[in-house]
Structures are given as structure tokens and as C-alpha cells.
Design a protein around this motif. Structure first.
Motif, PDB file in Angstrom:
ATOM      1  N   SER A  24      58.684  30.137  21.636  1.00  0.00           N
ATOM      2  CA  SER A  24      57.220  30.101  21.635  1.00  0.00           C
ATOM      3  C   SER A  24      56.678  30.645  22.950  1.00  0.00           C
ATOM      4  O   SER A  24      55.494  30.503  23.235  1.00  0.00           O
ATOM      5  N   SER A  60      58.562  27.896  14.507  1.00  0.00           N
ATOM      6  CA  SER A  60      59.403  28.669  15.423  1.00  0.00           C
ATOM      7  C   SER A  60      59.902  29.948  14.765  1.00  0.00           C
ATOM      8  O   SER A  60      59.921  31.012  15.386  1.00  0.00           O
ATOM      9  N   ASN A  63      57.132  32.368  14.731  1.00  0.00           N
ATOM     10  CA  ASN A  63      56.983  33.001  16.052  1.00  0.00           C
ATOM     11  C   ASN A  63      57.989  34.136  16.233  1.00  0.00           C
ATOM     12  O   ASN A  63      57.642  35.216  16.720  1.00  0.00           O
TER      13      ASN A  63
END
Length: 113
Positions: A24, A60, A63
Motif C-alpha cells: 500500500s 492489497s 493495490n
């Protein structure tokens, strides 16, 4: 990343939180983490029974896929190669609305033409 494969669930969970924090951050960190196996480690945690953890893992993965799109990396193809679409489709039907929404968002953004 190695600790994400530990036989101790608590240790695996902590490792996943660390990986999620790394992916991130800066694009360079995401790329390095993926090259080191972060995407595979996160994928393996999608079957965890804890909806909060699964939602965080989905964020995640999103991302990572976003960085892949921005940098021309083939991270979406890596997900396909890991049978990740099946996992995402299964999670898109989850009883947990947060997991369901995140999975649908990932599918819509990165795997729908």
C-alpha cells in the motif's frame, strides 16, 4: 514473505499484515514485493475464514493490480495463472458484504473487458 507460509496461523496473519502494508506504499515497494512473491502469499490467504482479513487481502491485491496497470506489469495475468479468478468469483458471492463488494470491484476493474 516466507513467514506468510508458516505453520503457525498467528505468524502467517502478522506476515500478511506486513505484506499488505508494503503493497500500500510506493510503486517501487509494490513491484519489489511482487517480485519477491507477495501476490502469491496474499492469494493463499484468500481462503482464510476471517472476513476482515480476506477483505484486507483483497484490498492489497487491488493495490498490486493498480500498480501493475499503471506500470505496465502483468500482475493481472499472474492472478489468472494462480487460478485467482476462481477465488475472486467465489468471494464475489460471499455472505460478508464487504468481502463481496471488494471481490466484485477487483473483478470489475481488472478482469472485465
Amino acid at each position: 514473505i516466507e513467514l506468510a507460509y508458516s505453520s503457525k496461523r498467528g505468524l502467517r496473519k502478522e506476515a500478511i499484515w506486513v505484506i499488505a502494508n508494503v503493497v500500500s506504499s510506493l510503486d517501487e515497494h509494490v513491484i519489489s514485493a511482487v517480485e519477491s512473491g507477495a501476490l502469491e502469499a496474499l492469494y493463499n490467504f484468500l481462503s482464510d475464514g476471517d472476513a476482515k482479513v480476506v477483505a484486507f487481502v483483497l484490498q492489497s491485491i487491488e493495490n498490486i493490480l493498480e500498480v501493475g496497470t499503471e506500470t505496465g506489469k502483468t500482475y493481472a495475468q499472474k492472478v489468472v495463472n494462480m487460478d485467482g479468478l476462481e477465488a475472486l468469483e467465489r468471494l464475489a458471492s460471499s455472505q460478508n458484504t464487504t468481502v463481496q463488494q471488494r471481490a466484485n470491484e477487483v473483478l470489475k476493474r481488472f478482469f472485465t473487458k
